[in-house]
Design a protein around this motif. Sequence first.
Motif, PDB file in Angstrom:
ATOM      1  N   ARG A  41      50.286  46.612  30.454  1.00  0.00           N
ATOM      2  CA  ARG A  41      49.923  46.014  29.154  1.00  0.00           C
ATOM      3  C   ARG A  41      48.597  45.266  29.252  1.00  0.00           C
ATOM      4  N   ASN A  42      48.295  44.758  30.466  1.00  0.00           N
ATOM      5  CA  ASN A  42      47.016  44.067  30.654  1.00  0.00           C
ATOM      6  C   ASN A  42      45.911  45.024  31.088  1.00  0.00           C
ATOM      7  N   GLY A  43      46.198  46.308  31.022  1.00  0.00           N
ATOM      8  CA  GLY A  43      45.167  47.301  31.358  1.00  0.00           C
ATOM      9  C   GLY A  43      44.989  47.508  32.853  1.00  0.00           C
ATOM     10  N   ASN A  44      45.931  47.000  33.660  1.00  0.00           N
ATOM     11  CA  ASN A  44      45.811  47.174  35.121  1.00  0.00           C
ATOM     12  C   ASN A  44      46.696  48.318  35.597  1.00  0.00           C
ATOM     13  N   VAL A  45      46.085  49.251  36.286  1.00  0.00           N
ATOM     14  CA  VAL A  45      46.861  50.372  36.833  1.00  0.00           C
ATOM     15  C   VAL A  45      47.275  49.978  38.251  1.00  0.00           C
ATOM     16  N   HIS A  46      48.576  50.146  38.554  1.00  0.00           N
ATOM     17  CA  HIS A  46      49.118  49.614  39.807  1.00  0.00           C
ATOM     18  C   HIS A  46      48.972  50.570  40.989  1.00  0.00           C
ATOM     19  N   PHE A  47      48.186  51.644  40.846  1.00  0.00           N
ATOM     20  CA  PHE A  47      47.907  52.509  41.996  1.00  0.00           C
ATOM     21  C   PHE A  47      46.513  53.095  41.807  1.00  0.00           C
ATOM     22  N   GLU A  48      45.965  53.611  42.945  1.00  0.00           N
ATOM     23  CA  GLU A  48      44.585  54.104  42.911  1.00  0.00           C
ATOM     24  C   GLU A  48      44.560  55.571  42.463  1.00  0.00           C
ATOM     25  N   GLU A  49      43.805  55.848  41.406  1.00  0.00           N
ATOM     26  CA  GLU A  49      43.607  57.234  40.968  1.00  0.00           C
ATOM     27  C   GLU A  49      42.295  57.283  40.178  1.00  0.00           C
ATOM     28  N   PRO A  50      41.329  58.085  40.636  1.00  0.00           N
ATOM     29  CA  PRO A  50      40.012  58.069  39.997  1.00  0.00           C
ATOM     30  C   PRO A  50      40.082  58.307  38.485  1.00  0.00           C
ATOM     31  N   GLY A  51      39.408  57.446  37.727  1.00  0.00           N
ATOM     32  CA  GLY A  51      39.266  57.624  36.281  1.00  0.00           C
ATOM     33  C   GLY A  51      40.467  57.195  35.467  1.00  0.00           C
ATOM     34  N   LEU A  52      41.571  56.855  36.140  1.00  0.00           N
ATOM     35  CA  LEU A  52      42.806  56.613  35.378  1.00  0.00           C
ATOM     36  C   LEU A  52      42.745  55.304  34.573  1.00  0.00           C
ATOM     37  N   ARG A  53      42.138  54.285  35.158  1.00  0.00           N
ATOM     38  CA  ARG A  53      42.137  52.996  34.470  1.00  0.00           C
ATOM     39  C   ARG A  53      41.448  53.106  33.102  1.00  0.00           C
ATOM     40  N   ALA A  54      40.281  53.746  33.077  1.00  0.00           N
ATOM     41  CA  ALA A  54      39.549  53.879  31.804  1.00  0.00           C
ATOM     42  C   ALA A  54      40.345  54.732  30.823  1.00  0.00           C
ATOM     43  N   PHE A  55      41.014  55.736  31.350  1.00  0.00           N
ATOM     44  CA  PHE A  55      41.805  56.641  30.527  1.00  0.00           C
ATOM     45  C   PHE A  55      42.984  55.891  29.885  1.00  0.00           C
ATOM     46  N   VAL A  56      43.598  54.997  30.684  1.00  0.00           N
ATOM     47  CA  VAL A  56      44.732  54.200  30.181  1.00  0.00           C
ATOM     48  C   VAL A  56      44.234  53.200  29.143  1.00  0.00           C
ATOM     49  N   THR A  57      43.114  52.563  29.422  1.00  0.00           N
ATOM     50  CA  THR A  57      42.559  51.582  28.489  1.00  0.00           C
ATOM     51  C   THR A  57      42.285  52.235  27.138  1.00  0.00           C
ATOM     52  N   GLN A  58      41.706  53.431  27.186  1.00  0.00           N
ATOM     53  CA  GLN A  58      41.410  54.163  25.943  1.00  0.00           C
ATOM     54  C   GLN A  58      42.701  54.401  25.137  1.00  0.00           C
ATOM     55  N   ALA A  59      43.752  54.800  25.836  1.00  0.00           N
ATOM     56  CA  ALA A  59      45.018  55.104  25.144  1.00  0.00           C
ATOM     57  C   ALA A  59      45.661  53.843  24.576  1.00  0.00           C
ATOM     58  N   LEU A  60      45.578  52.746  25.340  1.00  0.00           N
ATOM     59  CA  LEU A  60      46.182  51.490  24.859  1.00  0.00           C
ATOM     60  C   LEU A  60      45.396  50.942  23.671  1.00  0.00           C
ATOM     61  N   GLU A  61      44.055  51.010  23.774  1.00  0.00           N
ATOM     62  CA  GLU A  61      43.223  50.458  22.692  1.00  0.00           C
ATOM     63  C   GLU A  61      43.388  51.246  21.396  1.00  0.00           C
ATOM     64  N   SER A  62      43.610  52.552  21.532  1.00  0.00           N
ATOM     65  CA  SER A  62      43.785  53.364  20.319  1.00  0.00           C
ATOM     66  C   SER A  62      45.165  53.138  19.696  1.00  0.00           C
ATOM     67  N   GLU A  63      46.020  52.426  20.442  1.00  0.00           N
ATOM     68  CA  GLU A  63      47.407  52.135  20.033  1.00  0.00           C
ATOM     69  C   GLU A  63      48.262  53.398  19.938  1.00  0.00           C
ATOM     70  N   GLN A  64      47.762  54.495  20.500  1.00  0.00           N
ATOM     71  CA  GLN A  64      48.603  55.699  20.572  1.00  0.00           C
ATOM     72  C   GLN A  64      49.601  55.575  21.717  1.00  0.00           C
ATOM     73  N   LEU A  65      49.254  54.753  22.730  1.00  0.00           N
ATOM     74  CA  LEU A  65      50.175  54.498  23.845  1.00  0.00           C
ATOM     75  C   LEU A  65      50.667  53.062  23.755  1.00  0.00           C
ATOM     76  N   GLU A  66      51.990  52.943  23.800  1.00  0.00           N
ATOM     77  CA  GLU A  66      52.590  51.606  23.792  1.00  0.00           C
ATOM     78  C   GLU A  66      53.551  51.520  24.977  1.00  0.00           C
ATOM     79  N   ILE A  67      53.384  50.469  25.791  1.00  0.00           N
ATOM     80  CA  ILE A  67      54.311  50.278  26.918  1.00  0.00           C
ATOM     81  C   ILE A  67      55.521  49.517  26.366  1.00  0.00           C
ATOM     82  N   THR A  68      56.689  50.110  26.496  1.00  0.00           N
ATOM     83  CA  THR A  68      57.872  49.532  25.836  1.00  0.00           C
ATOM     84  C   THR A  68      58.871  49.002  26.865  1.00  0.00           C
TER      85      THR A  68
END
Length: 431
Positions: A41-68
């Motif tokens: 929810r704070n935009g932190n990815v808990h494992f290393e994977e290239p490009g994933l953090r920005a990809f997650v941030t984009q999805a959370l900011e668009s509100e299409q992804l919600e962590i429930t």
Amino acid sequence: MSTVCVHGMGYIGLPTATMLANYDHRVFGYDTDAEVRSKLRNGNVHFEEPGLRAFVTQALESEQLEITDEVLPAKYHVICVPTPFDEESKEADLAYVRSAGRAVAEHLRRGDTVILESTVPPGTTEGVLGPILEESSLSAGDDFSLVHCPETVLPGNIITELRENNRIVGGVNAVSAESAVRLYESFVDGDIRTATDATVAEFVKLIQNTFRDVNIALANEIAMLADDYGVDARGAIDLANSHPRVDILQPGPGVGGHCLPIDPWFLGDGSDRLDLISTARRINDGMPGYIIELLRDELGDLRGRTIAILGVAYKGDVGDTRMSPGLALATQLQRADIAQPAATDGGAETASGPAVTIHDPHVADSTLNLSDLKTATTGADAIVIATDHDEFESLDPDDLRAWMAGDVVIDAKGALSASAWQRSGFTVRCI
Ligand SMILES: NC(=O)c1ccc[n+]([C@@H]2O[C@H](COP(=O)([O-])OP(=O)(O)OC[C@H]3O[C@@H](n4cnc5c(N)ncnc54)[C@H](O)[C@@H]3O)[C@@H](O)[C@H]2O)c1
Ligand SMILES: CC(=O)N[C@@H]1[C@@H](OP(=O)(O)OP(=O)(O)OC[C@H]2O[C@@H](n3ccc(=O)[nH]c3=O)[C@H](O)[C@@H]2O)O[C@H](CO)[C@@H](O)[C@@H]1O
């Protein structure tokens, strides 16, 4: 576009949920681990994977992804929970799949589709997950769709492979498969092929990873044979692979990760015919022991020595240490009974293993006693390169020679230039 609830926000579930959200689906990402949810929810990815953090941030900011905090009703449920191998019972541990299935059953509606992406023994989707979902009093195939769609992404390149890899969809009936194909078509550029049923799809996934594991075992056996003949194994494999029908993989310190060392055993879940496959597993699991043989060749008795292991991630440029060959080596080295080859002086019983230091620039795990490069190698009698991180290619042999007490390098990944290290005074043994 559909609503999708993804169960499990790990290496597979998080990129999948994010991909679906970035392709306009409304996605609920559910994980049983509250810490994982809070970090995400704070935009932190808990494992290393290239490009994933920005990809997650984009999805959370668009509100299409919600962590429930709970499972929510959705047109599609995609289950990406762990399926570990229970070493004692020699069986797949399906507890997480069962628990996810029970949670889905509570919210299942007529017309929904449940997709199991976790890797499982053949027959699990129909025989284990199906009956749990049917406790909802809906019938698999008639009232809801049920599918196995194995995941084949390569850690380190997950986002690209999620889009580009071919997918195999196996449904309990044709309607089920068609429903899952519609979801994957929305983001997959590769071919989507339909298997006859879910069990075929499960079987195909397992034989893909088994093929790779057995091929690596062949490479490892070739490497040990080559050493007996004074032949450079990697050079020989390279030449052998110039034949159009030969494609041998690379030898190394063993096979790690959450998939290759486990999935071949799943094939033995409903059959007692594993033979070549279990031999390959034994060869790959034996590679840390072979490294210890090489260390003994160079150093003799390992008692009182210090061995620095560089790389405890299961492979290069990732931070995942699951089933890591480097960690297996550390554990075996520290076992007193392997410190001495034979109890010629009665030493084995009283022996203590060598001191082991470990360094890995990609791993952040406070339970491991990790050191920086200089601390780990200062005073070491030998170093073992157990992972091919990019950083290790540019190690300076003169620095290491100055810091270390000894001059032995075991390069288990073909990561170093042996001639350059020899020029700096090292004895280099390669796998
Ligand atoms: N990692 C890979 O490279 C890879 C590739 C292909 C297939 N797979 C398979 O995919 C599956 C998942 O692997 P992974 O590496 O993503 O695992 P992971 O451990 O990284 O993530 C799984 C997540 O599921 C959560 N979880 C556990 N039970 C849950 C439940 N009932 N509901 C919701 N969340 C739950 C865990 O807290 C964890 O965060 C496994 O079957 C694995 O074999 C993994
Ligand atoms: C069929 C296939 O491709 N499956 C992939 C695999 O992903 P992975 O990351 O686990 O796979 P690898 O990169 O093979 O690494 C595994 C271990 O093998 C060692 N190794 C590798 C190559 C080699 O020549 N010599 C070696 O010794 C390496 O160091 C590491 O320890 O399983 C995932 C989950 O099912 C799949 O999704 C993914 O497609």
